[in-house]
Design a protein around this motif. Structure first.
Motif, PDB file in Angstrom:
ATOM      1  N   ARG A 167       3.888 -36.707  -3.325  1.00  0.00           N
ATOM      2  CA  ARG A 167       5.075 -35.841  -3.402  1.00  0.00           C
ATOM      3  C   ARG A 167       4.817 -34.442  -2.843  1.00  0.00           C
ATOM      4  N   TYR A 168       3.575 -34.135  -2.471  1.00  0.00           N
ATOM      5  CA  TYR A 168       3.193 -32.793  -2.025  1.00  0.00           C
ATOM      6  C   TYR A 168       3.950 -32.430  -0.749  1.00  0.00           C
ATOM      7  N   ALA A 169       4.689 -31.329  -0.778  1.00  0.00           N
ATOM      8  CA  ALA A 169       5.460 -30.876   0.389  1.00  0.00           C
ATOM      9  C   ALA A 169       4.620 -29.878   1.189  1.00  0.00           C
ATOM     10  N   VAL A 170       4.339 -30.228   2.434  1.00  0.00           N
ATOM     11  CA  VAL A 170       3.486 -29.419   3.300  1.00  0.00           C
ATOM     12  C   VAL A 170       4.272 -28.241   3.877  1.00  0.00           C
ATOM     13  N   THR A 222       3.154 -21.662  -2.249  1.00  0.00           N
ATOM     14  CA  THR A 222       3.519 -20.775  -1.151  1.00  0.00           C
ATOM     15  C   THR A 222       4.111 -19.513  -1.773  1.00  0.00           C
ATOM     16  N   THR A 223       3.517 -18.361  -1.457  1.00  0.00           N
ATOM     17  CA  THR A 223       3.834 -17.116  -2.161  1.00  0.00           C
ATOM     18  C   THR A 223       4.242 -16.021  -1.188  1.00  0.00           C
ATOM     19  N   ALA A 224       5.412 -15.462  -1.417  1.00  0.00           N
ATOM     20  CA  ALA A 224       5.870 -14.277  -0.680  1.00  0.00           C
ATOM     21  C   ALA A 224       5.775 -13.104  -1.647  1.00  0.00           C
ATOM     22  N   GLN A 225       5.086 -12.047  -1.236  1.00  0.00           N
ATOM     23  CA  GLN A 225       4.752 -10.982  -2.182  1.00  0.00           C
ATOM     24  C   GLN A 225       4.726  -9.628  -1.490  1.00  0.00           C
ATOM     25  N   PRO A 284       6.414 -23.852  -5.418  1.00  0.00           N
ATOM     26  CA  PRO A 284       5.392 -24.884  -5.606  1.00  0.00           C
ATOM     27  C   PRO A 284       5.526 -25.981  -4.545  1.00  0.00           C
ATOM     28  N   HIS A 285       4.417 -26.652  -4.266  1.00  0.00           N
ATOM     29  CA  HIS A 285       4.415 -27.663  -3.202  1.00  0.00           C
ATOM     30  C   HIS A 285       5.118 -28.960  -3.603  1.00  0.00           C
ATOM     31  N   ARG A 286       5.631 -29.005  -4.820  1.00  0.00           N
ATOM     32  CA  ARG A 286       6.427 -30.187  -5.170  1.00  0.00           C
ATOM     33  C   ARG A 286       7.868 -30.045  -4.669  1.00  0.00           C
ATOM     34  N   SER A 287       8.225 -28.869  -4.164  1.00  0.00           N
ATOM     35  CA  SER A 287       9.559 -28.687  -3.588  1.00  0.00           C
ATOM     36  C   SER A 287       9.430 -28.163  -2.162  1.00  0.00           C
ATOM     37  N   GLN A 288      10.465 -28.368  -1.358  1.00  0.00           N
ATOM     38  CA  GLN A 288      10.448 -27.940   0.035  1.00  0.00           C
ATOM     39  C   GLN A 288      10.511 -26.409   0.125  1.00  0.00           C
ATOM     40  N   PHE A 289       9.801 -25.860   1.083  1.00  0.00           N
ATOM     41  CA  PHE A 289       9.808 -24.416   1.327  1.00  0.00           C
ATOM     42  C   PHE A 289      11.045 -24.075   2.156  1.00  0.00           C
TER      43      PHE A 289
END
Length: 321
Positions: free
Chosen positions: A84-87, A154-157, A183-188
């Protein structure tokens, strides 16, 4: 041993002196190439060999619950993750800034690859800045980072960089961390993240007001000692009553605070709460023991160094509350 696989930068040479220097205002496609980010993360399901003995190969079976991520260019494996990991692709980190650069006045400053591609980042200057007393300038930045090994979302900061010493500090406002994590379980979804960042982009004003308050807050030697002991004291196991104090770290930051630190003698920092914060940030960013400079930067942005700096910021704000 450098963990930085490749990177590109404009303006000043970055923290470790590595990387490809670019002229200002390069197209994003050039950034992707020179930062070593013009490859894709490929994926395939995990397979294993059963019944192999001696020279018999055995039979190959699939394990569909997990997949292997690998680089399209070198075929180097990056990690084994759940199906399920979304790249998030390397080019997506660069593309994230396209409209911000073209219409928002942002400028990419560094982008690159850590740990053979397991961690990727891009950092852009927002155009926001403040000059504290004594020409102590702090600029605003937006950092976007992701991992291909499951170690971070994935982090925007939003971060700040103090020009005189290259110290970094996350910009937080109230209870918000100033960071948006996908989180990588959802699409960026880059546009959704930018809409959320719109909520915290005004946090620079609050951050600026707090910096000014800290730079005007005088502290005596006793208060400084107390501050460093609070920030550099670590909880210990349940069997002991007293938390452990890191005496060598306290000595190091006191030396930075009392004049050895970059910018420590500026009016904004000398004998002030802002000086206390910067002694900790310089220690975390540049002096704290680490296996390599790149491990230290990884820690300063994403790990224990970032946590230490946040603790110092929170403690300093108690002095001006």
């Amino acid at each position: 041993m450098h963990l930085v696989q490749s990177m590109a930068y404009v303006n000043e040479t970055p923290w470790h002196g590595l990387g490809n220097q670019l002229a200002a205002d390069q197209p994003l496609e050039v950034w992707a190439q020179r930062a070593g980010m013009n490859w894709r993360i490929e994926e395939t399901e995990v397979r294993f060999v059963s019944g192999s003995a001696g020279s018999n190969l055995g039979s190959i079976h699939a394990f569909p619950e997990q997949k292997v991520l690998y680089r399209s260019d070198t075929k180097m494996p990056l990690s084994v993750v759940s199906a399920r990991y979304a790249v998030v692709q390397p080019i997506e980190l660069i593309e994230f800034y396209r409209d911000l650069v073209e219409a928002g006045g942002y400028q990419l400053e560094t982008a690159g690859v850590l740990k053979d591609g397991k961690k990727l980042w891009a950092l852009a200057r927002t155009g926001q800045s403040v000059a504290l007393k004594g020409k102590d300038t702090v600029n605003g930045y937006l950092l976007l980072a992701t991992a291909a090994d499951g170690t971070m979302a994935t982090t925007a900061q939003f971060t700040s960089v103090r020009v005189i010493c290259n110290n970094t500090l996350s910009i937080a406002l109230g209870d918000s961390s100033g960071a948006i994590k996908v989180p990588h379980r959802s699409q960026f979804d880059a546009q959704a993240v930018k809409r959320q960042l719109g909520i915290v982009i005004s946090s620079w004003d609050g951050f600026m007001a707090r910096m000014k308050a800290l730079s005007e807050c005088k502290v005596n030697d006793t208060a400084a000692e107390t501050f460093f002991r609070r920030v550099l004291t670590y909880p210990v196991g349940s069997g002991q009553l007293a938390p452990a104090t890191n005496d060598s770290a306290i000595k190091a930051v006191q030396t930075l605070y009392t004049g050895k630190g970059m910018g420590a003698t500026l009016t904004s920092a000398s004998g002030t709460a802002w000086g206390l914060v910067n002694a900790i940030t310089e220690f975390a960013d540049h002096h704290r023991r680490a296996r390599s400079d790149d491990n230290r930067r990884d820690s300063a942005w994403f790990g224990t160094g970032a946590t230490l700096k946040q603790k110092a910021w929170d403690e300093a704000l108690r002095l001006v509350a």
